[in-house]
Design an enzyme around this catalytic site. Structure first.
Site, PDB file in Angstrom:
ATOM      1  N   SER A  94     -38.579 -29.905  13.177  1.00 48.86           N
ATOM      2  CA  SER A  94     -37.257 -29.299  13.004  1.00 48.86           C
ATOM      3  C   SER A  94     -36.196 -30.392  12.987  1.00 48.86           C
ATOM      4  O   SER A  94     -36.312 -31.386  13.709  1.00 48.86           O
ATOM      5  CB  SER A  94     -36.967 -28.279  14.099  1.00 48.86           C
ATOM      6  N   HIS A  98     -25.718 -33.552  11.872  1.00 52.69           N
ATOM      7  CA  HIS A  98     -24.274 -33.350  11.935  1.00 52.69           C
ATOM      8  C   HIS A  98     -23.587 -34.666  11.535  1.00 52.69           C
ATOM      9  O   HIS A  98     -23.645 -35.651  12.279  1.00 52.69           O
ATOM     10  CB  HIS A  98     -23.839 -32.959  13.347  1.00 52.69           C
ATOM     11  N   HIS A 108     -29.971 -28.445   7.842  1.00 48.14           N
ATOM     12  CA  HIS A 108     -31.022 -28.051   8.775  1.00 48.14           C
ATOM     13  C   HIS A 108     -32.332 -27.846   8.020  1.00 48.14           C
ATOM     14  O   HIS A 108     -32.334 -27.382   6.880  1.00 48.14           O
ATOM     15  CB  HIS A 108     -30.615 -26.747   9.476  1.00 48.14           C
ATOM     16  N   ASN A 110     -36.661 -26.730   8.940  1.00 45.49           N
ATOM     17  CA  ASN A 110     -37.718 -26.443   9.894  1.00 45.49           C
ATOM     18  C   ASN A 110     -38.969 -26.078   9.117  1.00 45.49           C
ATOM     19  O   ASN A 110     -38.905 -25.299   8.171  1.00 45.49           O
ATOM     20  CB  ASN A 110     -37.303 -25.272  10.809  1.00 45.49           C
ATOM     21  N   ARG A 112     -43.053 -25.001  10.210  1.00 47.97           N
ATOM     22  CA  ARG A 112     -43.822 -24.716  11.413  1.00 47.97           C
ATOM     23  C   ARG A 112     -45.105 -23.970  11.069  1.00 47.97           C
ATOM     24  O   ARG A 112     -45.204 -23.282  10.046  1.00 47.97           O
ATOM     25  CB  ARG A 112     -42.993 -23.895  12.399  1.00 47.97           C
ATOM     26  N   HIS A 143     -29.603 -26.090  -4.451  1.00 47.30           N
ATOM     27  CA  HIS A 143     -30.451 -24.932  -4.738  1.00 47.30           C
ATOM     28  C   HIS A 143     -31.427 -25.209  -5.883  1.00 47.30           C
ATOM     29  O   HIS A 143     -32.569 -24.729  -5.857  1.00 47.30           O
ATOM     30  CB  HIS A 143     -29.586 -23.707  -5.045  1.00 47.30           C
ATOM     31  N   ARG A 261     -38.773 -26.899  26.090  1.00 46.45           N
ATOM     32  CA  ARG A 261     -38.041 -28.079  26.564  1.00 46.45           C
ATOM     33  C   ARG A 261     -36.584 -27.975  26.116  1.00 46.45           C
ATOM     34  O   ARG A 261     -36.280 -28.015  24.928  1.00 46.45           O
ATOM     35  CB  ARG A 261     -38.675 -29.355  26.009  1.00 46.45           C
TER      36      ARG A 261
END
Length: 301
Positions: A94, A98, A108, A110, A112, A143, A261
Protein backbone atom coordinates in the site's frame (compact mmCIF):
# COMPACT_ATOMS: atom_id res chain seq x y z
CA UNK A 1 -5.29 -19.24 -19.47
CA UNK A 2 -2.42 -19.51 -17.01
CA UNK A 3 -2.44 -22.13 -14.29
CA UNK A 4 -3.81 -21.30 -10.86
CA UNK A 5 -0.87 -23.03 -9.18
CA UNK A 6 0.83 -20.29 -7.18
CA UNK A 7 2.68 -20.78 -3.91
CA UNK A 8 2.25 -18.36 -1.05
CA UNK A 9 5.99 -17.70 -1.19
CA UNK A 10 5.83 -16.69 -4.86
CA UNK A 11 3.00 -14.23 -4.22
CA UNK A 12 4.75 -12.74 -1.18
CA UNK A 13 8.12 -12.42 -2.93
CA UNK A 14 6.67 -10.78 -6.02
CA UNK A 15 4.85 -8.22 -3.88
CA UNK A 16 8.06 -7.54 -1.95
CA UNK A 17 9.81 -6.91 -5.27
CA UNK A 18 7.09 -4.43 -6.21
CA UNK A 19 7.76 -2.50 -3.00
CA UNK A 20 11.48 -2.37 -3.86
CA UNK A 21 10.74 -1.25 -7.43
CA UNK A 22 8.39 1.55 -6.34
CA UNK A 23 10.70 2.87 -3.60
CA UNK A 24 13.67 3.06 -5.96
CA UNK A 25 11.62 4.85 -8.62
CA UNK A 26 10.15 7.36 -6.15
CA UNK A 27 13.59 8.16 -4.70
CA UNK A 28 14.79 8.85 -8.24
CA UNK A 29 11.76 11.04 -8.94
CA UNK A 30 12.19 13.03 -5.73
CA UNK A 31 15.93 13.42 -6.19
CA UNK A 32 16.65 14.33 -2.58
CA UNK A 33 15.17 12.15 0.16
CA UNK A 34 15.53 8.42 0.79
CA UNK A 35 13.11 5.96 2.37
CA UNK A 36 13.55 4.98 6.01
CA UNK A 37 12.57 1.36 6.70
CA UNK A 38 10.95 -0.12 9.79
CA UNK A 39 10.84 -3.90 9.97
CA UNK A 40 8.09 -5.20 12.22
CA UNK A 41 6.67 -8.51 13.34
CA UNK A 42 3.14 -9.49 14.26
CA UNK A 43 2.90 -11.57 17.42
CA UNK A 44 0.25 -13.88 15.94
CA UNK A 45 2.30 -14.46 12.75
CA UNK A 46 4.07 -12.59 9.95
CA UNK A 47 5.14 -8.99 9.74
CA UNK A 48 6.12 -6.33 7.28
CA UNK A 49 8.36 -3.55 5.99
CA UNK A 50 7.10 0.00 6.39
CA UNK A 51 9.08 2.56 4.41
CA UNK A 52 8.62 6.30 4.84
CA UNK A 53 10.12 9.15 2.84
CA UNK A 54 9.95 12.60 4.46
CA UNK A 55 10.76 16.20 3.53
CA UNK A 56 11.94 15.47 0.01
CA UNK A 57 12.25 17.91 -2.86
CA UNK A 58 8.84 16.80 -4.22
CA UNK A 59 7.36 14.47 -1.60
CA UNK A 60 6.57 15.91 1.83
CA UNK A 61 5.50 12.51 3.17
CA UNK A 62 5.29 9.23 1.32
CA UNK A 63 4.73 5.73 2.63
CA UNK A 64 5.23 2.41 0.85
CA UNK A 65 4.17 -0.46 3.08
CA UNK A 66 4.55 -4.21 2.52
CA UNK A 67 3.00 -6.73 4.86
CA UNK A 68 2.44 -10.48 4.98
CA UNK A 69 0.52 -11.56 8.06
CA UNK A 70 -1.03 -14.90 8.93
CA UNK A 71 -2.54 -16.79 11.80
CA UNK A 72 -5.84 -17.82 13.33
CA UNK A 73 -9.03 -16.05 12.26
CA UNK A 74 -10.17 -13.89 15.17
CA UNK A 75 -13.80 -13.40 16.13
CA UNK A 76 -13.62 -9.80 14.89
CA UNK A 77 -12.18 -10.89 11.53
CA UNK A 78 -14.84 -13.55 11.15
CA UNK A 79 -17.54 -10.98 11.85
CA UNK A 80 -16.01 -8.47 9.41
CA UNK A 81 -15.36 -10.91 6.56
CA UNK A 82 -17.95 -13.62 7.13
CA UNK A 83 -15.53 -16.44 6.26
CA UNK A 84 -15.37 -20.13 6.89
CA UNK A 85 -12.00 -21.45 8.02
CA UNK A 86 -9.54 -21.14 10.87
CA UNK A 87 -6.30 -19.74 9.39
CA UNK A 88 -5.64 -16.84 7.00
CA UNK A 89 -2.88 -15.17 5.01
CA UNK A 90 -3.07 -11.52 4.00
CA UNK A 91 -0.30 -9.83 2.03
CA UNK A 92 0.02 -6.69 -0.03
CA UNK A 93 1.62 -3.35 -0.80
CA UNK A 94 0.00 0.00 0.00
CA UNK A 95 1.21 3.47 -0.91
CA UNK A 96 0.18 7.06 -0.24
CA UNK A 97 2.16 10.05 -1.50
CA UNK A 98 1.55 13.55 -0.14
CA UNK A 99 3.54 16.13 -2.15
CA UNK A 100 4.71 19.53 -0.96
CA UNK A 101 3.45 21.57 -3.89
CA UNK A 102 -0.30 22.31 -3.97
CA UNK A 103 -0.29 21.76 -7.74
CA UNK A 104 1.05 18.22 -7.41
CA UNK A 105 -1.52 15.52 -6.55
CA UNK A 106 -1.89 13.05 -3.73
CA UNK A 107 -1.80 9.51 -5.11
CA UNK A 108 -2.73 6.21 -3.51
CA UNK A 109 -2.26 2.60 -4.52
CA UNK A 110 -3.01 -0.74 -2.91
CA UNK A 111 -2.63 -4.29 -4.17
CA UNK A 112 -3.47 -7.16 -1.85
CA UNK A 113 -4.03 -10.89 -1.67
CA UNK A 114 -6.08 -12.81 0.89
CA UNK A 115 -6.23 -16.58 1.37
CA UNK A 116 -7.99 -18.91 3.79
CA UNK A 117 -6.94 -22.40 4.82
CA UNK A 118 -10.08 -23.61 3.05
CA UNK A 119 -8.52 -22.61 -0.28
CA UNK A 120 -10.75 -19.56 -0.71
CA UNK A 121 -8.78 -16.55 -1.97
CA UNK A 122 -9.16 -13.16 -3.60
CA UNK A 123 -7.22 -10.18 -4.93
CA UNK A 124 -8.02 -6.52 -4.44
CA UNK A 125 -6.50 -3.12 -4.99
CA UNK A 126 -6.36 -0.17 -7.34
CA UNK A 127 -4.87 3.26 -7.91
CA UNK A 128 -6.62 6.59 -7.40
CA UNK A 129 -5.54 10.22 -7.59
CA UNK A 130 -6.53 13.19 -5.44
CA UNK A 131 -5.39 16.49 -6.96
CA UNK A 132 -5.60 19.56 -4.79
CA UNK A 133 -6.43 21.36 -8.05
CA UNK A 134 -8.05 19.31 -10.79
CA UNK A 135 -6.27 19.41 -14.16
CA UNK A 136 -8.62 17.60 -16.55
CA UNK A 137 -5.88 16.91 -19.09
CA UNK A 138 -3.67 15.23 -16.47
CA UNK A 139 -6.64 13.31 -15.07
CA UNK A 140 -7.37 12.08 -18.59
CA UNK A 141 -3.79 10.87 -19.06
CA UNK A 142 -3.95 9.08 -15.69
CA UNK A 143 -7.15 7.26 -16.63
CA UNK A 144 -5.83 6.33 -20.07
CA UNK A 145 -2.80 4.64 -18.50
CA UNK A 146 -5.04 2.72 -16.08
CA UNK A 147 -7.28 1.59 -18.92
CA UNK A 148 -4.32 0.41 -20.97
CA UNK A 149 -3.16 -1.93 -18.19
CA UNK A 150 -6.70 -3.14 -17.45
CA UNK A 151 -7.37 -3.90 -21.12
CA UNK A 152 -4.42 -6.28 -21.25
CA UNK A 153 -6.31 -8.59 -18.91
CA UNK A 154 -10.02 -7.97 -19.48
CA UNK A 155 -11.73 -5.17 -21.46
CA UNK A 156 -14.45 -5.10 -18.82
CA UNK A 157 -12.01 -4.30 -16.01
CA UNK A 158 -11.53 -0.56 -16.60
CA UNK A 159 -15.20 0.49 -16.84
CA UNK A 160 -16.15 -1.84 -14.00
CA UNK A 161 -13.28 -0.85 -11.71
CA UNK A 162 -13.57 2.84 -12.60
CA UNK A 163 -17.20 2.89 -11.50
CA UNK A 164 -16.23 0.94 -8.37
CA UNK A 165 -13.64 3.63 -7.55
CA UNK A 166 -16.18 6.42 -8.08
CA UNK A 167 -18.50 4.75 -5.59
CA UNK A 168 -15.81 3.79 -3.07
CA UNK A 169 -13.75 7.00 -2.96
CA UNK A 170 -16.73 9.15 -2.08
CA UNK A 171 -17.19 11.22 1.07
CA UNK A 172 -20.93 11.02 1.81
CA UNK A 173 -20.95 13.62 4.56
CA UNK A 174 -19.37 16.12 2.14
CA UNK A 175 -21.23 14.88 -0.95
CA UNK A 176 -17.99 14.93 -2.92
CA UNK A 177 -15.54 12.43 -4.33
CA UNK A 178 -12.09 12.25 -2.77
CA UNK A 179 -10.48 13.17 -6.08
CA UNK A 180 -10.64 12.20 -9.75
CA UNK A 181 -10.98 8.50 -8.97
CA UNK A 182 -9.09 5.79 -10.77
CA UNK A 183 -9.75 2.08 -10.43
CA UNK A 184 -10.72 0.00 -7.41
CA UNK A 185 -11.49 -3.71 -7.13
CA UNK A 186 -12.03 -6.17 -4.32
CA UNK A 187 -12.55 -9.90 -3.85
CA UNK A 188 -11.67 -10.72 -7.48
CA UNK A 189 -11.03 -14.39 -8.34
CA UNK A 190 -10.80 -16.62 -11.42
CA UNK A 191 -14.60 -16.44 -11.50
CA UNK A 192 -14.10 -12.96 -12.97
CA UNK A 193 -12.67 -14.48 -16.15
CA UNK A 194 -8.95 -14.18 -15.36
CA UNK A 195 -6.78 -16.92 -13.86
CA UNK A 196 -5.21 -16.61 -10.43
CA UNK A 197 -1.75 -16.27 -11.99
CA UNK A 198 -3.01 -13.49 -14.27
CA UNK A 199 -4.61 -11.70 -11.35
CA UNK A 200 -1.22 -11.69 -9.63
CA UNK A 201 0.37 -10.37 -12.83
CA UNK A 202 -2.29 -7.65 -12.95
CA UNK A 203 -1.48 -6.63 -9.38
CA UNK A 204 2.23 -6.51 -10.18
CA UNK A 205 1.61 -4.46 -13.34
CA UNK A 206 -0.44 -1.95 -11.36
CA UNK A 207 2.33 -1.71 -8.80
CA UNK A 208 4.94 -1.03 -11.47
CA UNK A 209 2.58 1.47 -13.15
CA UNK A 210 2.33 3.58 -10.00
CA UNK A 211 5.70 5.41 -10.17
CA UNK A 212 5.22 5.96 -13.90
CA UNK A 213 1.82 7.66 -13.60
CA UNK A 214 2.98 9.67 -10.58
CA UNK A 215 6.11 10.84 -12.41
CA UNK A 216 3.92 11.94 -15.33
CA UNK A 217 1.96 14.21 -12.99
CA UNK A 218 5.09 15.69 -11.42
CA UNK A 219 7.23 16.08 -14.51
CA UNK A 220 4.63 18.20 -16.30
CA UNK A 221 5.95 20.98 -14.01
CA UNK A 222 8.25 19.99 -11.15
CA UNK A 223 8.10 23.36 -9.38
CA UNK A 224 5.00 25.44 -10.15
CA UNK A 225 4.82 28.67 -8.18
CA UNK A 226 2.20 28.93 -5.44
CA UNK A 227 0.85 31.30 -2.79
CA UNK A 228 -0.03 30.93 0.86
CA UNK A 229 -3.64 30.71 -0.28
CA UNK A 230 -2.75 27.70 -2.41
CA UNK A 231 -1.08 26.07 0.61
CA UNK A 232 -4.16 26.74 2.75
CA UNK A 233 -6.30 25.05 0.09
CA UNK A 234 -3.88 22.12 -0.09
CA UNK A 235 -4.19 21.62 3.65
CA UNK A 236 -7.98 21.83 3.51
CA UNK A 237 -8.04 19.15 0.79
CA UNK A 238 -5.69 17.07 2.92
CA UNK A 239 -8.25 17.40 5.70
CA UNK A 240 -10.86 15.84 3.42
CA UNK A 241 -8.41 13.01 2.74
CA UNK A 242 -8.03 12.42 6.47
CA UNK A 243 -11.80 12.41 6.92
CA UNK A 244 -12.26 9.74 4.28
CA UNK A 245 -9.48 7.51 5.58
CA UNK A 246 -10.56 7.63 9.21
CA UNK A 247 -14.33 7.62 8.74
CA UNK A 248 -15.01 5.61 5.58
CA UNK A 249 -11.98 3.63 4.39
CA UNK A 250 -12.68 -0.06 5.00
CA UNK A 251 -9.02 -1.06 5.10
CA UNK A 252 -8.18 1.52 7.76
CA UNK A 253 -11.17 0.59 9.88
CA UNK A 254 -10.45 -3.13 9.51
CA UNK A 255 -6.83 -2.62 10.57
CA UNK A 256 -7.82 -0.61 13.61
CA UNK A 257 -10.50 -3.10 14.69
CA UNK A 258 -8.27 -6.15 14.24
CA UNK A 259 -5.24 -4.85 16.12
CA UNK A 260 -3.04 -3.99 13.14
CA UNK A 261 0.21 -2.07 13.48
CA UNK A 262 -0.97 1.49 14.09
CA UNK A 263 2.00 3.32 12.56
CA UNK A 264 1.64 1.36 9.31
CA UNK A 265 -2.14 1.84 9.20
CA UNK A 266 -1.92 5.61 9.70
CA UNK A 267 1.03 6.17 7.37
CA UNK A 268 -1.60 7.34 4.84
CA UNK A 269 -2.19 10.55 6.76
CA UNK A 270 -0.39 13.76 5.73
CA UNK A 271 2.15 15.59 7.83
CA UNK A 272 -0.12 18.65 8.06
CA UNK A 273 -3.82 19.19 7.34
CA UNK A 274 -6.38 21.90 8.14
CA UNK A 275 -10.06 22.42 8.76
CA UNK A 276 -11.50 25.89 8.10
CA UNK A 277 -14.96 26.60 9.41
CA UNK A 278 -17.54 26.84 6.61
CA UNK A 279 -14.97 27.47 3.89
CA UNK A 280 -16.53 29.02 0.77
CA UNK A 281 -14.35 29.39 -2.35
CA UNK A 282 -14.43 32.57 -4.37
CA UNK A 283 -16.78 32.48 -7.33
CA UNK A 284 -14.87 31.66 -10.50
CA UNK A 285 -11.74 30.59 -8.61
CA UNK A 286 -9.68 27.42 -9.28
CA UNK A 287 -10.79 26.19 -5.86
CA UNK A 288 -14.46 26.48 -6.88
CA UNK A 289 -13.72 24.72 -10.17
CA UNK A 290 -12.09 21.86 -8.30
CA UNK A 291 -15.06 21.47 -5.96
CA UNK A 292 -17.42 21.36 -8.93
CA UNK A 293 -15.28 18.56 -10.39
CA UNK A 294 -15.55 16.32 -7.33
CA UNK A 295 -18.55 14.36 -8.54
CA UNK A 296 -19.15 10.74 -9.50
CA UNK A 297 -19.35 9.45 -13.03
CA UNK A 298 -17.08 11.84 -14.94
CA UNK A 299 -15.82 10.24 -18.16
CA UNK A 300 -12.16 11.25 -18.39
CA UNK A 301 -11.61 9.38 -21.65
Amino acid sequence: MKSNKLSKEEIINRLKSVQDYICKALETLDGKAKFHEDLWEREEGGGGRTRILSDGAIIEKGGVNFSAVHGPVSEIMNKQLGLDGNEFLATGVSIVIHPKNPFHPIMHMNVRYFEMDTGEYWFGGGIDMTPHYIDFEMAQQFHQDLKQVCDQYNPEFYPRFKEWADEYFFIPHRNETRGVGGIFYDKITEKDGVSKAQLLDFAIDLGELFPKVYADQINKDRSPSFTQGNLDWRNLRRGRYVEFNLVHDRGTKFGLKTGGRIESILMSLPKDASWFYNFQPEVGSPEEATLKGLVKGIDYL
